[in-house]
Scaffold this motif. Structure first.
Motif, short mmCIF file in Angstrom:
data_model
loop_
_atom_site.label_atom_id
_atom_site.label_comp_id
_atom_site.label_asym_id
_atom_site.label_seq_id
_atom_site.Cartn_x
_atom_site.Cartn_y
_atom_site.Cartn_z
N GLY A 24 0.82 -1.21 0.00
CA GLY A 24 0.00 0.00 0.00
C GLY A 24 0.85 1.26 0.00
N GLU A 25 1.92 1.24 0.79
CA GLU A 25 2.82 2.40 0.80
C GLU A 25 3.44 2.64 -0.56
OE1 GLU A 25 5.06 1.01 4.43
OE2 GLU A 25 5.51 3.16 4.57
N LEU A 26 3.85 1.54 -1.22
CA LEU A 26 4.48 1.69 -2.54
C LEU A 26 3.48 2.24 -3.55
CD1 LEU A 26 6.78 -1.46 -2.90
CD2 LEU A 26 7.36 0.83 -2.08
N THR A 27 2.23 1.79 -3.46
CA THR A 27 1.20 2.30 -4.38
C THR A 27 0.98 3.79 -4.16
OG1 THR A 27 0.14 0.14 -4.28
CG2 THR A 27 -1.16 1.94 -5.19
N GLN A 28 0.91 4.17 -2.89
CA GLN A 28 0.75 5.60 -2.57
C GLN A 28 1.93 6.41 -3.10
OE1 GLN A 28 -0.04 5.70 1.77
NE2 GLN A 28 -1.44 7.40 1.28
N LEU A 29 3.13 5.85 -2.90
CA LEU A 29 4.34 6.54 -3.38
C LEU A 29 4.29 6.67 -4.91
CD1 LEU A 29 7.18 7.71 -2.90
CD2 LEU A 29 8.08 5.38 -3.00
N ALA A 30 3.87 5.60 -5.58
CA ALA A 30 3.78 5.64 -7.05
C ALA A 30 2.80 6.72 -7.50
CB ALA A 30 3.34 4.27 -7.57
N ASP A 31 1.68 6.85 -6.79
CA ASP A 31 0.70 7.90 -7.14
C ASP A 31 1.36 9.27 -7.05
OD1 ASP A 31 -1.22 6.02 -7.53
OD2 ASP A 31 -2.22 6.32 -5.60
N ILE A 32 2.10 9.48 -5.97
CA ILE A 32 2.76 10.78 -5.79
C ILE A 32 3.78 11.03 -6.90
CG2 ILE A 32 4.37 12.04 -4.29
CD1 ILE A 32 3.05 10.48 -1.93
#
Lengths: 390, 390
Positions: free
Chosen positions: A187-195
């Motif tokens: 989930g953190e990586l997905t959020q980071l990717a969005d950013i």
């Protein structure tokens, strides 16, 4: 001054580290090595797996073994073995051309930074961070900007988005993390990717996510989620230093996501950088690891030590998060001045590294790549050091 | 453009070299490897000496062999072995602290340039010169200036003195020379030292002489004179790539003359650069070469090939100097356009490298690190190629 001006600062920093080692060595000479509890080193002491010893012996017993130059990006069969393994682990279709065999993860980071970084570009990394990143960004000629993590050392999305500027070329992450032992979740990586996607659009060029994962096989009850699944402009950095306890043999790789912008050009530039820095990754060990994809040291040894150390320090009253990966514990210093507390530990013949070196004053790092006896022997000292400052 | 602007030129150059290799590979696929005479590679094909195989097996058969990080400048016993050997060969008293074990000579050159070069500084090297020097000066961020040699490819003192400016930080020499096979005499080194001393006084700072000597044990009827005896501000660069045929294993060293200005600081800065680039030289091979000081491959094999190639090309009518060292012949191209003549050789299934790549248009380089059969098989083709352009 005969030495380059810019090197002076690096020499001074390195002198501080050397001084720390020398003080440790002095303590060991005074009190006997077995009476000094050295938690300061990230040098894996778990032996390489028996499969490695067998493969190495088989290679060396062949008197026709060739020790000549390999192609600079690596031996074709080794690149293929690594690409196939990454493909299966990350659910991508990675061709061998996207994999460059390197002189450890350090070589891989130097290569990819040289390939990507223009003057004015910056590298952004969450803090606390591995002290070597100062060096690799120095070599790249790029400022290393840091962004604070949350109180549990996990990514702080709002802080990251605020920290990214038009100059941010590379987001550099390290999971499992040295020094905190944190593993970033999917989930953190997905959020980071969005950013990163949003910021890339905003500033008109992709931000590359460089994911440095030398501890990816040293985890406890979690798996390291795939950055390749999360973000296409990503570059995977890895080494066999910890997975196979081969830190001194200098073997690692970088792999460019096949869907990254102009991926073949990026991989090609990294290969040229590899030629310029080191010609090729060491041949014999390259050949060995090509036959050892998916093989790992006995992680249960690190787990046992982690559990012993956590139990002992918790009982003594230290505050820390239980690490999910790597072989480091990153407790809070019982007094704000971590440098001072390191000295109190030294009074107990315990060697540790102040958090200040990782951009995190108020903490200290303990490596549990140490014999069990160092842990059991040190616990009374840890307790006394804490009591004395309370 | 996702790749750093400055890298584009390096990628283009590297593409040219790769294209040359690919064309060679295509010829081999078409005509059979045994029918293509490949003189283009500097990859030693003489086997490592039996002593190396024995030492390596002994190391690897010890299941307790440690593959962890070594101290960044090298294992203490290895640095001592190398320092002792240099001391005996060069008549100096060199302490192990002046020796840094490196990832081959390439790593050593990158380290010392990073240690010494400030923005604006320049590197001066006699031409023809090893093509890799373009890369290492690129990494150092310093222009590589060249100064022509005399018609026999020996040093031209007047030209060197005229070429040195206040920006000249490093004089870089390579003896035995790639591509010319020239070995600079003791007299030449003394003359060079006089010039460097004079120029250093004139411009108010010492000029470092960096002497890159990976072929120093591949010589015929001559010895390579000591740069340490000639000039105090000198740094010796060496590797075991050719002396022990270990090019792919990436092991070499740099040694700072004990009387160089602030020698310990220079060695210390090079050690810090070594940490930043590659952490440490590969551990297993470090340990091996520590036990093999003074051991060398069977040079008589190279001598035999040199003599065969020289006799054949001389008989065919080519003009060249007989090389005193290394394993390269550098004949004059029978037509001014060496690139064109390389293509004529290719028509005869002979692969060679144009002199243009070494800063010497009008010549071409032949590596005789090839099987005897390549030499005997190619001589008729060499003769035809020459006849066709006459």
């Amino acid at each position: 001054m005969p030495v380059a001006d810019k090197m002076i600062e690096m020499i001074d920093k390195s002198s501080m580290i050397r001084k720390m080692f020398e003080e440790g060595a002095k303590l060991k000479a005074q009190h006997g090595t077995e009476n000094v509890y050295d938690f300061s080193l990230g040098n894996p002491d778990v032996p390489p797996p028996p499969e490695f010893n067998k493969v190495l012996k088989d290679l060396v017993n062949d008197d026709n073994l060739n020790h000549g130059y390999t192609p600079s990006p690596g031996l074709p069969q080794v690149r293929k073995a690594v690409a196939d393994f990454i493909s299966s682990e990350h659910g991508v279709n990675l061709s061998p051309e996207m994999v460059i065999m390197t002189v450890g993860a350090a070589g891989a980071l130097n290569n990819i930074f040289k390939a990507l970084i223009n003057p004015g570009d910056e590298i952004l990394t969450p803090s606390p961070y591995f002290v070597g990143y100062n060096q690799y960004s120095f070599i790249a000629g790029a400022p290393l900007k840091t962004v604070a993590t949350d109180p549990n050392f996990h990514l702080d999305p709002a802080a990251i988005e605020a920290a990214i500027t038009e100059n941010t070329r590379v987001m550099l992450i390290n999971s499992p993390n040295n020094p905190t032992g944190v593993v970033y979740s999917a989930g953190e990586l997905t959020q980071l990717a969005d950013i990163l996607n949003r910021s890339g659009s905003k500033f008109g060029r992709p931000i590359y996510l460089v994911s440095d994962e030398p501890y990816c096989k040293i985890t406890y009850d979690v798996e390291v989620p795939s950055v390749f699944k999360a973000y296409s402009h990503s570059i995977l950095i890895n080494s066999y230093s910890k997975a196979l306890s081969l830190a001194g043999e200098r073997i690692g790789y970088l792999a460019v996501h096949p869907d990254a912008e102009e991926a073949p050009l990026v991989a090609g530039a990294a290969a040229v950088a590899n030629t310029m820095y080191c010609v090729n990754a060491p041949s014999l060990i390259q050949q060995a690891i090509g036959k050892l994809q998916g093989v790992t040291v006995d992680v249960s040894i690190y787990r046992r030590r982690r559990d012993m150390l956590c139990a002992g320090l918790s009982e003594a009253g230290y505050e820390f998060n239980v690490p999910e990966g790597a072989f480091y514990l990153f407790p809070k210093s019982p007094i704000p001045d971590d440098m001072e507390f390191i000295n109190r530990l030294k009074d107990e013949l315990i060697l540790a590294v102040p958090g200040t070196g990782f951009g995190a004053p108020g903490y200290f790092r303990l490596s549990y790549a140490v014999p069990d006896a160092s842990i059991t022997g040190s616990l009374a000292g840890f307790k006394r050091a804490l009591e004395r400052v309370q």
